[in-house]
Design a protein around this motif. Structure first.
Motif, PDB file in Angstrom:
ATOM      1  N   GLU A  67     -12.684  -4.033  -3.440  1.00 41.31           N
ATOM      2  CA  GLU A  67     -11.767  -3.765  -4.537  1.00 41.31           C
ATOM      3  C   GLU A  67     -11.215  -2.358  -4.385  1.00 41.31           C
ATOM      4  O   GLU A  67     -11.948  -1.412  -4.088  1.00 41.31           O
ATOM      5  N   ASP A  68      -9.902  -2.212  -4.574  1.00 41.73           N
ATOM      6  CA  ASP A  68      -9.284  -0.899  -4.658  1.00 41.73           C
ATOM      7  C   ASP A  68      -8.296  -0.934  -5.811  1.00 41.73           C
ATOM      8  O   ASP A  68      -7.335  -1.711  -5.794  1.00 41.73           O
ATOM      9  N   THR A  69      -8.539  -0.093  -6.822  1.00 39.06           N
ATOM     10  CA  THR A  69      -7.657  -0.008  -7.980  1.00 39.06           C
ATOM     11  C   THR A  69      -6.732   1.200  -7.884  1.00 39.06           C
ATOM     12  O   THR A  69      -6.000   1.489  -8.835  1.00 39.06           O
ATOM     13  N   PHE A  70      -6.789   1.929  -6.765  1.00 42.43           N
ATOM     14  CA  PHE A  70      -5.876   3.038  -6.459  1.00 42.43           C
ATOM     15  C   PHE A  70      -5.905   4.117  -7.548  1.00 42.43           C
ATOM     16  O   PHE A  70      -4.879   4.694  -7.905  1.00 42.43           O
ATOM     17  N   ASP A  71      -7.097   4.404  -8.054  1.00 37.34           N
ATOM     18  CA  ASP A  71      -7.249   5.397  -9.115  1.00 37.34           C
ATOM     19  C   ASP A  71      -7.660   6.773  -8.597  1.00 37.34           C
ATOM     20  O   ASP A  71      -7.808   7.703  -9.383  1.00 37.34           O
ATOM     21  N   SER A  72      -7.862   6.903  -7.284  1.00 34.98           N
ATOM     22  CA  SER A  72      -8.402   8.158  -6.756  1.00 34.98           C
ATOM     23  C   SER A  72      -7.349   9.241  -6.579  1.00 34.98           C
ATOM     24  O   SER A  72      -7.673  10.392  -6.330  1.00 34.98           O
ATOM     25  N   GLY A  73      -6.071   8.887  -6.667  1.00 36.79           N
ATOM     26  CA  GLY A  73      -5.008   9.866  -6.492  1.00 36.79           C
ATOM     27  C   GLY A  73      -4.489   9.980  -5.081  1.00 36.79           C
ATOM     28  O   GLY A  73      -3.463  10.613  -4.835  1.00 36.79           O
ATOM     29  N   SER A  74      -5.188   9.378  -4.133  1.00 35.84           N
ATOM     30  CA  SER A  74      -4.732   9.366  -2.744  1.00 35.84           C
ATOM     31  C   SER A  74      -5.228   8.101  -2.071  1.00 35.84           C
ATOM     32  O   SER A  74      -6.137   7.430  -2.569  1.00 35.84           O
ATOM     33  N   LEU A  75      -4.634   7.763  -0.943  1.00 36.77           N
ATOM     34  CA  LEU A  75      -5.011   6.542  -0.238  1.00 36.77           C
ATOM     35  C   LEU A  75      -6.434   6.670   0.294  1.00 36.77           C
ATOM     36  O   LEU A  75      -6.769   7.661   0.965  1.00 36.77           O
ATOM     37  N   ASP A  76      -7.269   5.712  -0.005  1.00 30.80           N
ATOM     38  CA  ASP A  76      -8.663   5.715   0.443  1.00 30.80           C
ATOM     39  C   ASP A  76      -8.705   5.305   1.907  1.00 30.80           C
ATOM     40  O   ASP A  76      -8.582   4.120   2.244  1.00 30.80           O
ATOM     41  N   THR A  77      -8.899   6.273   2.787  1.00 34.78           N
ATOM     42  CA  THR A  77      -8.846   5.995   4.223  1.00 34.78           C
ATOM     43  C   THR A  77     -10.068   5.245   4.731  1.00 34.78           C
ATOM     44  O   THR A  77     -10.088   4.836   5.885  1.00 34.78           O
ATOM     45  N   SER A  78     -11.091   5.078   3.876  1.00 35.88           N
ATOM     46  CA  SER A  78     -12.198   4.215   4.290  1.00 35.88           C
ATOM     47  C   SER A  78     -11.818   2.748   4.177  1.00 35.88           C
ATOM     48  O   SER A  78     -12.484   1.875   4.741  1.00 35.88           O
ATOM     49  N   ASN A  79     -10.742   2.472   3.419  1.00 34.51           N
ATOM     50  CA  ASN A  79     -10.252   1.104   3.267  1.00 34.51           C
ATOM     51  C   ASN A  79      -8.944   0.851   3.994  1.00 34.51           C
ATOM     52  O   ASN A  79      -8.710  -0.265   4.479  1.00 34.51           O
ATOM     53  N   TRP A  80      -8.067   1.879   4.058  1.00 29.30           N
ATOM     54  CA  TRP A  80      -6.691   1.664   4.474  1.00 29.30           C
ATOM     55  C   TRP A  80      -6.279   2.602   5.599  1.00 29.30           C
ATOM     56  O   TRP A  80      -6.700   3.752   5.649  1.00 29.30           O
ATOM     57  N   GLY A  81      -5.406   2.091   6.440  1.00 24.35           N
ATOM     58  CA  GLY A  81      -4.663   2.913   7.374  1.00 24.35           C
ATOM     59  C   GLY A  81      -3.184   2.748   7.086  1.00 24.35           C
ATOM     60  O   GLY A  81      -2.745   1.726   6.549  1.00 24.35           O
ATOM     61  N   VAL A  82      -2.384   3.758   7.417  1.00 27.95           N
ATOM     62  CA  VAL A  82      -0.936   3.677   7.232  1.00 27.95           C
ATOM     63  C   VAL A  82      -0.332   2.983   8.446  1.00 27.95           C
ATOM     64  O   VAL A  82      -0.678   3.289   9.589  1.00 27.95           O
ATOM     65  N   GLY A  83       0.570   2.057   8.210  1.00 32.17           N
ATOM     66  CA  GLY A  83       1.225   1.331   9.290  1.00 32.17           C
ATOM     67  C   GLY A  83       0.824  -0.127   9.305  1.00 32.17           C
ATOM     68  O   GLY A  83       0.078  -0.614   8.442  1.00 32.17           O
ATOM     69  N   PHE A  84       1.361  -0.834  10.274  1.00 29.99           N
ATOM     70  CA  PHE A  84       0.859  -2.166  10.553  1.00 29.99           C
ATOM     71  C   PHE A  84      -0.515  -2.012  11.209  1.00 29.99           C
ATOM     72  O   PHE A  84      -0.884  -0.921  11.652  1.00 29.99           O
ATOM     73  N   GLY A  85      -1.253  -3.106  11.312  1.00 34.52           N
ATOM     74  CA  GLY A  85      -2.564  -2.997  11.929  1.00 34.52           C
ATOM     75  C   GLY A  85      -2.506  -2.522  13.362  1.00 34.52           C
ATOM     76  O   GLY A  85      -3.419  -1.871  13.867  1.00 34.52           O
ATOM     77  N   TRP A  86      -1.407  -2.830  14.051  1.00 36.46           N
ATOM     78  CA  TRP A  86      -1.285  -2.504  15.470  1.00 36.46           C
ATOM     79  C   TRP A  86      -0.553  -1.191  15.713  1.00 36.46           C
ATOM     80  O   TRP A  86      -0.503  -0.713  16.841  1.00 36.46           O
ATOM     81  N   GLY A  87       0.079  -0.598  14.704  1.00 39.93           N
ATOM     82  CA  GLY A  87       0.795   0.646  14.937  1.00 39.93           C
ATOM     83  C   GLY A  87       1.931   0.844  13.945  1.00 39.93           C
ATOM     84  O   GLY A  87       1.958   0.265  12.865  1.00 39.93           O
ATOM     85  N   MET A  88       2.909   1.638  14.342  1.00 35.23           N
ATOM     86  CA  MET A  88       3.965   2.079  13.431  1.00 35.23           C
ATOM     87  C   MET A  88       5.307   1.408  13.695  1.00 35.23           C
ATOM     88  O   MET A  88       6.303   1.741  13.045  1.00 35.23           O
ATOM     89  N   GLU A  89       5.370   0.500  14.640  1.00 37.09           N
ATOM     90  CA  GLU A  89       6.635  -0.150  14.989  1.00 37.09           C
ATOM     91  C   GLU A  89       6.440  -1.661  15.028  1.00 37.09           C
ATOM     92  O   GLU A  89       5.343  -2.169  15.244  1.00 37.09           O
ATOM     93  N   THR A  90       7.548  -2.396  14.848  1.00 34.47           N
ATOM     94  CA  THR A  90       7.554  -3.844  15.029  1.00 34.47           C
ATOM     95  C   THR A  90       8.944  -4.263  15.483  1.00 34.47           C
ATOM     96  O   THR A  90       9.943  -3.677  15.055  1.00 34.47           O
ATOM     97  N   ASN A  91       9.010  -5.221  16.375  1.00 33.39           N
ATOM     98  CA  ASN A  91      10.333  -5.735  16.732  1.00 33.39           C
ATOM     99  C   ASN A  91      10.712  -6.946  15.881  1.00 33.39           C
ATOM    100  O   ASN A  91      11.676  -7.638  16.165  1.00 33.39           O
ATOM    101  N   ALA A  92       9.953  -7.193  14.798  1.00 30.00           N
ATOM    102  CA  ALA A  92      10.342  -8.224  13.847  1.00 30.00           C
ATOM    103  C   ALA A  92      11.446  -7.719  12.915  1.00 30.00           C
ATOM    104  O   ALA A  92      12.138  -8.511  12.304  1.00 30.00           O
ATOM    105  N   SER A  93      11.561  -6.412  12.789  1.00 28.16           N
ATOM    106  CA  SER A  93      12.627  -5.797  11.993  1.00 28.16           C
ATOM    107  C   SER A  93      12.749  -4.342  12.448  1.00 28.16           C
ATOM    108  O   SER A  93      11.872  -3.833  13.136  1.00 28.16           O
TER     109      SER A  93
END
Length: 603
Positions: A67-93
């Motif tokens: 569960e993440d209710t996003f109440d900590s004031g910043s992204l919880d990096t123990s749960n989330w990474g920024v980007g797609f799972g494989w990286g920061m680019e996609t040729n789908a768009s």
């Protein structure tokens, strides 16, 4: 969310990773009953059986695992990474992911996008952090952004990055601004009819008219994933159900999945890039429940069980991929070097407790006392079963073209067993006599075919020692070495992995007697400005410091994938084992050479 091909979404054979840095391979898929075996549990994991809104039916039969209710004031990096799972680019768009468009405010996750600096957007994922399989219920409370050309989505795909399968919990297609764009939720499953990851792609779509503007108000979107059915919900209302074997088996075999919140730009419809994009995808909370747990689960179930095997405690094969595997020390899997190449093996472990991971059929057996196992394999695939075991490999015999992986690290089968109790005679002694090193791996700088001198620097993650031809010329310290070699070879023994290698001069490089190839990438003559590219391989890639090439710190290398940029220079990478399977480009074309030979890997 149908895709021509996402970066990291590989086709058949493209995700056959030969080293420990390659997307952690299906090791994450096969690491037992919970993510806790790899520290994958998030801070929100809980045995609480009820919440104030949302949740599956009959909540007393489920355990809240994430569960993440996003109440900590910043992204919880123990749960989330920024980007797609494989990286920061996609040729789908056409968007690139930027942290600027991922924000936590007022207890909510906000994902935006902008056309101001190219097309940039936010995205978050739980890859390698939170991942689950059958017997799970995924849910999020979301308000979507309103803009033609936006395709916001809450979705999941295999932590191994195999594709298909994929489950789109909810998407909003905004194609032309009609009312149905904003009131109709979409729920797709992408799968393969042969039920295996990376097979031929098929899509089963469903839509539901919620009767409300989904960009004006929050709604709760859920998905129940069981062994025999996948069910989509909106505000607790069942809106789609799939029970076809081909669909659910394809997803089950790709488990575990991680989740993403993304906005694909211009995937459906076309955005107005002359206007400011102030709209945001707002996520109030996200949860995953597990079915049939007794309150002791640590979350992250990926074994495909639904909790019904708790009485099976005899160590039998049925129980082997359940909770018992969490306590195991190691995981071993094997494959042939090429499809159709038959290889046989037999091994023993000092701690015994060997169990077969049973997601896939195989010609494997485990002894009654669970101290040894054997089998035959003819496939080169990442989706083969393996064995949990304790202790060290004490005996290992094999024949045929066999590749061995222990804890997601490639291991030369000729270096096994791991202890001095060899079971194969004095093979290990023969290796020591030939190489002079007691360390399991070798790196060779071979300039015997050259009339010049080759200068080198290298580093490894573990121990390193000079071997034949290198002892008098090399400077070795703390896992690093430098030196030169002329008309001969410099050989090193090492533990761990090769982490860096620069080479100036004409020489061949070999790791464990296998050639290391040099890949060069430069912008094509008919392209202008910055060109972005993604390289995918079945091996491991490493930045190369060689003449006439640059080492760009902005280029990202993750195991068998590269996310790079090139303008006027040339990027260079070492390819350790495997082969290049695909190069995708954005904003132009590139020219690639492998060991000096121009090769076209692009789509």
């Amino acid at each position: 969310m149908a895709r021509d091909k996402l970066s990291g979404e590989t086709h058949s054979g493209e995700n056959e990773d030969d080293s420990g840095l390659l997307d952690r391979r299906d090791y994450l898929k096969l690491t037992g009953a919970s993510a806790a075996a790899l520290g994958g549990i998030g801070a929100g994991a809980s045995s609480v059986a009820a919440v104030t809104e949302g949740g599956p039916e009959n909540q007393d039969e489920w355990t809240l695992a994430f569960e993440d209710t996003f109440d900590s004031g910043s992204l919880d990096t123990s749960n989330w990474g920024v980007g797609f799972g494989w990286g920061m680019e996609t040729n789908a768009s056409p968007e690139s992911i930027s942290e600027e468009y991922v924000n936590i405010t007022d207890g909510q996750l906000r994902i935006g996008a902008s056309p101001d600096n190219g097309i940039e957007a936010g995205a978050v994922n739980t890859k390698d952090k939170q991942y689950f399989g059958p017997g799970s219920y995924w849910e999020a409370k979301i308000k979507f952004p309103k803009r033609v050309g936006f395709l916001p989505a809450f979705w999941a795909k295999p932590n191994s990055e195999a594709w298909p399968p994929e489950i789109d919990f909810v998407e909003l297609f905004q194609t032309d601004g009609s009312s149905s764009d904003y009131t109709q939720s979409h729920h797709h499953i992408h799968y393969s009819s042969d039920t295996q990851p990376n097979g031929p792609h098929e899509d089963d779509g469903a839509s539901y008219d919620v009767g409300d503007d989904l960009t004006e108000n929050f709604h709760i979107y859920g998905c129940e994933w069981q062994e025999d059915a996948i069910r989509h919900y909106v505000d607790g209302q069942l809106v789609a159900e799939r029970t076809a074997d081909t669909i659910v088996e394809s997803c089950n075999n790709g488990a575990p999945f991680y989740m993403m919140f993304t906005i694909h730009i211009d995937r459906v419809g076309t955005t107005d890039k002359s206007a400011n994009w102030d709209e945001e995808m707002v996520v109030d909370w996200a949860r995953v429940w597990e079915y049939g747990n007794d309150g002791s689960s640590d979350g992250g179930s990926d074994d495909g069980s639904n909790g019904d095997d708790s009485d099976n405690t005899d160590g039998s094969e049925e129980d082997s991929s359940g909770d018992d595997s969490e306590a195991r020390e190691h995981y071993l899997w094997l494959r042939s070097e090429y499809d159709g190449g038959e290889a046989s093996f037999e091994f023993s472990a000092s701690g015994g407790n060997i169990d077969l991971q049973t997601n896939f059929p195989a010609d494997y057996t485990v002894s009654d006392d669970r101290t040894s196992a054997s089998g035959t394999v003819t496939e080169r695939s990442n989706d083969l079963p393996g064995f949990w075991y304790d202790g060290q490999i004490t005996e290992f015999d094999y024949s045929g073209p066999l590749q061995v992986f222990i804890d997601n690290q490639y291991v030369d089968p000729d270096t096994l067993p791991e202890t001095e109790s060899d079971g194969r005679g004095d093979t290990e002694g023969d290796e020591d006599e030939e190489s002079g090193s007691s360390l399991p791996n070798t790196l060779t700088i071979d300039a015997s075919g050259s009339s010049g001198t080759a200068n080198y620097e290298l580093s490894v993650s573990g121990s390193l020692e000079a071997d034949s031809g290198a002892s008098s010329e090399a400077s070795v310290s703390d896992g690093s070495a430098s030196g030169s070699v002329s008309d001969g070879q410099a050989v090193f023994g090492f533990e761990g992995e090769l982490e860096g290698l620069s080479l100036d001069g004409d020489a061949d490089v070999l790791v464990n007697e296998r050639p290391v190839q040099l890949l060069r990438v430069q912008r094509a003559d008919d392209s202008n400005g910055l060109v972005k590219y993604i390289v995918e391989s079945t091996g491991r890639l490493l930045k190369a410091d060689v003449p006439r090439s640059s080492v760009n710190p902005d280029d990202q290398v993750s195991g068998g994938k590269i996310f790079g940029k090139v303008v006027g220079g040339t990027d260079a990478y070492w390819l350790l084992e495997g082969e290049i399977t695909d190069i995708s480009t954005f904003g132009g074309d590139v020219v690639t050479t492998l060991d000096g030979a121009e090769t076209d890997f692009t789509n």
